[in-house]
Design an enzyme around this catalytic site. Structure first.
Site, mmCIF file in Angstrom:
data_model
loop_
_atom_site.group_PDB
_atom_site.id
_atom_site.type_symbol
_atom_site.label_atom_id
_atom_site.label_comp_id
_atom_site.label_asym_id
_atom_site.label_seq_id
_atom_site.Cartn_x
_atom_site.Cartn_y
_atom_site.Cartn_z
ATOM 1 N N ASP A 16 23.094 38.978 56.875
ATOM 2 C CA ASP A 16 23.913 39.836 57.743
ATOM 3 C C ASP A 16 24.426 39.058 58.958
ATOM 4 O O ASP A 16 23.784 38.108 59.418
ATOM 5 C CB ASP A 16 23.067 41.041 58.195
ATOM 6 C CG ASP A 16 23.928 42.171 58.741
ATOM 7 O OD1 ASP A 16 25.150 42.168 58.503
ATOM 8 O OD2 ASP A 16 23.368 43.053 59.414
ATOM 9 N N HIS A 33 32.721 35.505 56.411
ATOM 10 C CA HIS A 33 32.165 35.575 55.052
ATOM 11 C C HIS A 33 32.248 34.208 54.364
ATOM 12 O O HIS A 33 31.335 33.823 53.638
ATOM 13 C CB HIS A 33 32.896 36.634 54.220
ATOM 14 C CG HIS A 33 32.687 38.030 54.722
ATOM 15 N ND1 HIS A 33 31.437 38.510 55.043
ATOM 16 C CD2 HIS A 33 33.550 39.047 54.979
ATOM 17 C CE1 HIS A 33 31.550 39.769 55.459
ATOM 18 N NE2 HIS A 33 32.822 40.107 55.439
ATOM 19 N N ASN A 64 29.108 49.017 50.962
ATOM 20 C CA ASN A 64 30.117 48.122 51.530
ATOM 21 C C ASN A 64 31.550 48.440 51.066
ATOM 22 O O ASN A 64 32.513 47.933 51.641
ATOM 23 C CB ASN A 64 29.777 46.648 51.243
ATOM 24 C CG ASN A 64 28.621 46.136 52.077
ATOM 25 O OD1 ASN A 64 27.848 45.273 51.634
ATOM 26 N ND2 ASN A 64 28.467 46.624 53.309
ATOM 27 N N GLU A 203 6.375 41.440 53.262
ATOM 28 C CA GLU A 203 6.352 41.143 54.692
ATOM 29 C C GLU A 203 7.817 41.057 55.138
ATOM 30 O O GLU A 203 8.680 40.619 54.365
ATOM 31 C CB GLU A 203 5.666 39.795 54.943
ATOM 32 C CG GLU A 203 4.228 39.723 54.417
ATOM 33 C CD GLU A 203 3.277 40.629 55.196
ATOM 34 O OE1 GLU A 203 3.463 40.777 56.414
ATOM 35 O OE2 GLU A 203 2.356 41.189 54.567
HETATM 36 C C1 IPE Z 1 23.663 44.974 54.368
HETATM 37 O O1 IPE Z 1 24.410 44.672 55.491
HETATM 38 C C2 IPE Z 1 24.382 44.565 53.136
HETATM 39 C C3 IPE Z 1 24.534 43.126 52.930
HETATM 40 C C4 IPE Z 1 24.041 42.180 53.675
HETATM 41 C C5 IPE Z 1 25.285 42.746 51.766
HETATM 42 P P1 IPE Z 1 25.378 45.736 56.188
HETATM 43 O O2 IPE Z 1 25.988 45.045 57.342
HETATM 44 O O3 IPE Z 1 26.307 46.313 55.188
HETATM 45 O O4 IPE Z 1 24.376 46.876 56.655
HETATM 46 P P2 IPE Z 1 24.496 47.929 57.838
HETATM 47 O O5 IPE Z 1 25.799 48.642 57.656
HETATM 48 O O6 IPE Z 1 24.463 47.185 59.128
HETATM 49 O O7 IPE Z 1 23.304 48.804 57.687
HETATM 50 C C1 IPE Z 2 27.039 40.616 55.919
HETATM 51 O O1 IPE Z 2 27.762 40.432 57.078
HETATM 52 C C2 IPE Z 2 27.867 40.399 54.673
HETATM 53 C C3 IPE Z 2 28.202 41.631 53.950
HETATM 54 C C4 IPE Z 2 27.767 42.819 54.209
HETATM 55 C C5 IPE Z 2 29.131 41.497 52.831
HETATM 56 P P1 IPE Z 2 28.553 41.623 57.771
HETATM 57 O O2 IPE Z 2 29.934 41.639 57.241
HETATM 58 O O3 IPE Z 2 27.818 42.894 57.643
HETATM 59 O O4 IPE Z 2 28.560 41.143 59.281
HETATM 60 P P2 IPE Z 2 28.402 42.058 60.578
HETATM 61 O O5 IPE Z 2 27.129 42.835 60.416
HETATM 62 O O6 IPE Z 2 29.602 42.950 60.630
HETATM 63 O O7 IPE Z 2 28.344 41.094 61.705
HETATM 64 MG MG MG Z 3 26.419 43.795 58.770
#
Ligand code: IPE
Ligand code: IPE
Ligand code: MG
Length: 238
Positions: A16, A33, A64, A203
């Site tokens: 994330d 990404h 997503n 964990e």
């Molecule tokens: C979880 O991250 C999904 C992935 C890392 C693929 P998100 O960024 O989508 O999760 P939320 O929305 O913060 O819970």
């Molecule tokens: C995780 O990074 C990747 C996916 C969920 C595909 P994010 O796109 O959720 O990045 P933030 O949380 O918005 O920074």
């Molecule tokens: Mg995220």
């Protein structure tokens, strides 16, 4: 059952923070990404040296799809590019690749590439990499329940035999051990529908680093900390 001195056999990562990484640089989210995808290679390659046999990464959740069409399309394109570019390298490095999640909503060209990579790497055994793509823990459990219900209907399964050992045979992860350690980057302390059943005794490590900044050194540090944890699995340690 007591203090583990060994490495986690199975590490699962919620990658994330890509969007925030890009935002901090005034760049579009997709740049984040792309930067994040580069890290995957480094982390996979670090696994044998850390005695991590199974690595599962969360690439795209069932939630997503709520993102903009531009971001979703960009991510799908990135997955295809990654699979095309990395296939040979993964094969040569002894990585067995699997995918979990619901494939029915993914583009057929992407699904073909996923199927092909699973077949191509099926004889590898050094590292077992599982990519969670259009994956949601609740969706996985619901799909498992559906398959199980069909087996009951067909007379292949006796409802009396359903328990916490037989049920997971219907999950996407049926061939994998449960994760020992779940890491989430970017400072969010939630699991966002990842491996709900499988992580019952995992964990957790919530790391502030954003995924595109997550290096193999940080990975080694986090994996190293696992050895100091006392895992009790509900028992009392003497
Ligand atoms: C979880 O991250 C999904 C992935 C890392 C693929 P998100 O960024 O989508 O999760 P939320 O929305 O913060 O819970
Ligand atoms: C995780 O990074 C990747 C996916 C969920 C595909 P994010 O796109 O959720 O990045 P933030 O949380 O918005 O920074
Ligand atoms: Mg995220």
């Amino acid at each position: 059952m007591s203090r583990s001195t060994t490495s986690p056999n199975h590490v699962a990562i919620i990658m994330d923070g890509n969007g925030r990484w890009a935002q901090m640089r005034n760049r579009p989210r997709l740049i984040g990404h792309h930067a994040g995808a580069k890290r995957v290679k480094e982390i996979v390659e670090a696994c044998p040296g850390l005695s991590v046999k199974y690595l599962t990464i969360f690439a795209f959740s069932t939630e997503n799809w709520k993102r903009t069409q531009t971001e979703v399309a960009g991510l799908m394109k990135l997955f295809k590019r990654y699979l095309r570019r990395e296939a040979q390298n993964l094969l040569n490095n002894g990585v067995r690749v699997r995918f979990i999640g619901d494939r029915t909503r993914l583009e057929p060209t992407l699904v073909d590439m996923m199927d092909n990579l699973e077949l191509l790497t099926a004889d590898n055994d050094l590292v077992h990499l599982t990519v969670a793509l259009n994956y949601g823990g609740r969706d996985e459990v619901a799909r498992a329940a559906r398959r199980l219900a069909y087996d009951v209907q067909l007379g292949k399964l006796d409802p009396k035999s359903i328990n916490d050992e037989t049920f997971p045979k219907y999950l996407d992860t049926h061939v994998l051990p449960d994760p020992d350690l779940v890491i989430r980057t970017s400072g969010e302390a939630r699991i966002s529908n990842f491996l709900l059943w499988q992580s019952a005794y995992a964990e957790y490590e919530f790391i502030d680093t954003l995924w595109p900044d997550f290096t193999d050194e940080i990975f080694a540090e986090v994996v190293g900390r696992f050895g100091a944890r006392e895992r009790r699995f509900g028992a009392v340690v003497a």
